[in-house]
Structure formats: structure tokens, C-alpha cells
Motif scaffolding. Structure first.
Motif, PDB file in Angstrom:
ATOM      1  N   ARG A 253     100.706  53.896 113.385  1.00 51.80           N
ATOM      2  CA  ARG A 253      99.552  53.281 114.397  1.00 51.80           C
ATOM      3  C   ARG A 253      99.698  51.800 114.928  1.00 51.80           C
ATOM      4  O   ARG A 253      99.266  51.492 115.524  1.00 51.80           O
ATOM      5  N   GLN A 254      99.816  51.226 113.520  1.00 55.35           N
ATOM      6  CA  GLN A 254      99.836  49.894 113.851  1.00 55.35           C
ATOM      7  C   GLN A 254     100.959  49.278 114.655  1.00 55.35           C
ATOM      8  O   GLN A 254     100.706  48.376 115.444  1.00 55.35           O
ATOM      9  N   VAL A 257      99.658  49.959 118.274  1.00 56.43           N
ATOM     10  CA  VAL A 257      98.809  48.989 118.542  1.00 56.43           C
ATOM     11  C   VAL A 257      99.461  47.809 118.988  1.00 56.43           C
ATOM     12  O   VAL A 257      99.086  47.181 119.932  1.00 56.43           O
ATOM     13  N   ASP A 258     100.337  47.353 118.265  1.00 60.22           N
ATOM     14  CA  ASP A 258     101.099  46.101 118.414  1.00 60.22           C
ATOM     15  C   ASP A 258     102.029  46.282 119.492  1.00 60.22           C
ATOM     16  O   ASP A 258     102.061  45.320 120.615  1.00 60.22           O
ATOM     17  N   ARG A 261      99.635  46.069 122.773  1.00 56.10           N
ATOM     18  CA  ARG A 261      99.228  44.829 122.987  1.00 56.10           C
ATOM     19  C   ARG A 261     100.035  43.813 123.739  1.00 56.10           C
ATOM     20  O   ARG A 261      99.830  43.211 124.731  1.00 56.10           O
ATOM     21  N   LEU A 324      86.514  52.995 120.815  1.00 55.04           N
ATOM     22  CA  LEU A 324      86.886  51.666 120.543  1.00 55.04           C
ATOM     23  C   LEU A 324      85.699  50.589 120.313  1.00 55.04           C
ATOM     24  O   LEU A 324      85.484  50.126 119.520  1.00 55.04           O
TER      25      LEU A 324
END
Length: 333
Positions: A253-254, A257-258, A261, A324
């Protein structure tokens, strides 16, 4: 000359009794075949009396008396026996090692009747042959009485299991008592053995069943401990697997997200006039259609009914955005 010698032999045969007088009852007579005085036929006795000689066999001693009184102990070999002086052989005593098996019934401390079998090895002492010959009338009965006394005094103090374990102590007690008693009678106790301890057949069967039950119980405990260890290791493995799986999901998940972004920033720079919201809507639409594609392409997928329409994507985007925003507000407070 020959006729004179023949007459002398006939006279001796006539004077000799038809059957030799019985020897006095001695302990050696009841112990072994070599424990009695040997007898010969009348002619041989007559010749022996004429020559005044007597033979003593190996491992045997003879008791010589004079006019019914003890005179001396004769060692193996040939000895002069002047019968005319009142001397005669009263009997012979064997010096060989002898064994007496004694079976004694008694009970243990836990009231179990057992048969104790003891083997006594003994022999007469050559230097005390007169005591061994004259002092006891039945050596076997005397030894048996002492064995009974010691065993029936020792075994009732012990439980059945202890009696089996302490056989050597019982044998030592019997030997010490016999040694003290029989040394005064000219006998040496060479060895005392407790050969066997025999409980009743029902007691044997019960002991075997108790032993089998104890072994089965121990086996069940060991099996339960093994299963416990297996379950603990399995649980530890599952916990470790879930922990590692959580780490993998978190990293995944990280990474997502990265990536999102970076995609939003890159798209905003390369396409002027677009906002982050527009980019997120486009990314969500892409992810939505990719998910639908995977569901349709999977051969093992079940039928999935979801609301679908042009506004469905907007609804999904709104739900994600609201989640969020709510998470951000909770973190601030």
C-alpha cells in the motif's frame, strides 16, 4: 604253610560278624554319598583287619575311635588301624562343597505371600572335622532352620518391590547368621544366594497389568506433549506468517500511495490546467476498470453483481475521498 594261612583266614571270617555294625548316625550320612563310612565285603575286611590298614579317599577324612572314644582324624591315604588295640573307623566325612536349596514361604510388608528360594553352599572344615562329625545329627535341617528364621525376619519388613531390589541384602543377612552359627559346628558357609522370589500367580498378573497401565499412561502423556508442541509451533508459524503478510500488505500500500503521488505530480506538471482532483478521478477510473478486467478474466471467479453506471465511478471516488478526509481530521484531533 599255606594250610596254616588258610586256617587263619577261615578263623577271621568266622569271627567277623555277618553284617558290619551300623555306624553312628552323623550329619554327613544324610548329605551325600561320600558322607558315610565305606564298607567292604567280609574277605576284604578280614584282610584289612589282618594287615591292620585302612584307606581314606581323596577329599574325605575318616574319624578314628579307640574303644568308642574319639582318637584322631585320618587324612586321605593309607593308615595303620590296630584293631586289636580297640581302634576302628567310626565314619568318613566329605570335604567337598555341598549345596542346599531352601524354599521358604513368607509375606511382605504389603501382605503379599511369596516363596523365597535360597541356595546355601557350604563344606566341612578339615581342622574341625571332629566337631562336624559329632556335634550335629542333621546338618541340613539345622541350616534350613536358620534360613527360615532370617528370611521370615527380614522379608516382612519390606514391600514386594523392595524385596526384589534388596535380594543381595537378604542373602547377606542369611549368610552372616549361618556363618556365626555353623562355624561352631565345624562348617564353613561359602556362599548364600537368593535365587528367586516367587509371588502368587495372581499377584504376578496384577503386577504386569499395573506395569502395562503405567507404560500406557506414560505413552499417552508423551503423545499429548508432542501434539501440544506441534500445535504451538503451528500457531507460532501462523502468527509469523500473518505478521510477515501484514508487513507485505503495508509495503504494497505504501508503494501504491507513492506511485499515485508521483503520478499526480507528474500529470499536473505535464498537463497544465489540471488539478489533483482530476488526476485522482482518472486514476480511480483506471483502477476500477483494471479490477473489472481481472474479475472477468479469472476462470475461478464467482458471479459478482455490482451497481454499474456512468455515475458509479464518481460515487466510488467520492467515498474514497470522504474516507481520506475523515482520517485526516481524526489524526489532527
Amino acid at each position: 604253610m599255606d594250610s596254616c594261612f588258610h586256617v587263619l583266614i577261615q578263623a577271621l571270617l568266622h569271627c567277623a560278624p555277618s553284617s558290619p555294625p551300623p555306624l553312628p548316625a552323623t550329619n554327613c550320612q544324610g548329605l551325600c554319598s561320600g558322607g558315610t563310612a565305606s564298607r567292604s565285603d567280609p574277605l576284604t575286611s578280614a584282610m584289612g583287619n589282618l594287615c591292620c590298614c585302612v584307606q581314606v579317599d581323596q577329599s574325605t577324612v575318616a574319624i578314628r575311635e579307640q574303644f568308642g572314644k574319639f582318637d584322631s582324624v585320618l587324612e586321605p591315604g593309607c593308615h595303620c588301624m590296630p584293631w586289636f588295640a580297640g581302634k576302628r573307623v567310626a565314619g568318613q566325612l566329605t570335604l567337598r562343597l555341598q549345596q542346599l536349596d531352601v524354599r521358604c514361604e513368607t509375606k511382605t510388608k504389603d501382605n503379599v505371600f511369596v516363596n523365597v528360594v535360597a541356595s546355601i553352599q557350604y563344606r566341612a572344615l578339615a581342622d574341625k572335622a571332629s566337631d562336624a562329625f559329632y556335634k550335629l545329627s542333621n546338618t541340613r535341617s539345622q541350616i534350613q532352620a536358620y534360613v527360615f528364621d532370617v528370611i521370615r525376619a527380614s522379608v516382612p519388613k519390606l514391600h514386594l518391590d523392595d524385596a526384589f531390589e534388596q535380594k543381595d541384602e537378604i542373602a547377606r543377612a542369611v549368610e552372616e547368621e549361618l556363618e556365626k552359627a555353623m562355624s561352631a559346628y565345624g562348617f564353613e558357609i561359602v556362599q548364600t544366594l537368593i535365587v528367586d522370589i516367587e509371588p502368587d500367580e495372581h499377584v504376578k498378573r496384577a503386577m504386569n497389568e499395573i506395569n502395562a497401565a503405567a507404560r500406557l499412561r506414560a505413552a499417552a502423556n508423551e503423545k499429548a506433549e508432542a501434539e501440544k508442541i506441534v500445535q504451538i509451533k503451528r500457531a507460532e508459524g501462523e502468527a509469523e506468517a500473518k505478521y510477515l503478510s501484514g508487513l507485505g500488505i503495508a509495503r504494497q500500500r505504501q508503494a501504491i500511495v507513492d506511485g499515485l503521488r508521483d503520478s499526480v505530480l507528474g500529470f499536473s506538471v505535464n498537463v497544465p490546467g489540471t488539478t489533483a482532483k482530476d488526476v485522482m478521478d482518472m486514476v480511480l477510473i483506471t483502477q476500477y476498470f483494471d479490477t473489472m478486467k481481472e474479475i472477468g478474466a479469472s476462470s475461478k471467479a464467482s458471479s459478482v453483481f455490482i451497481p454499474h453506471g456512468p455515475g458509479a465511478v464518481r460515487d466510488i471516488a467520492t467515498q474514497i475521498r470522504d474516507g481520506l478526509l475523515q482520517g485526516s481530521s481524526v489524526a489532527k484531533h
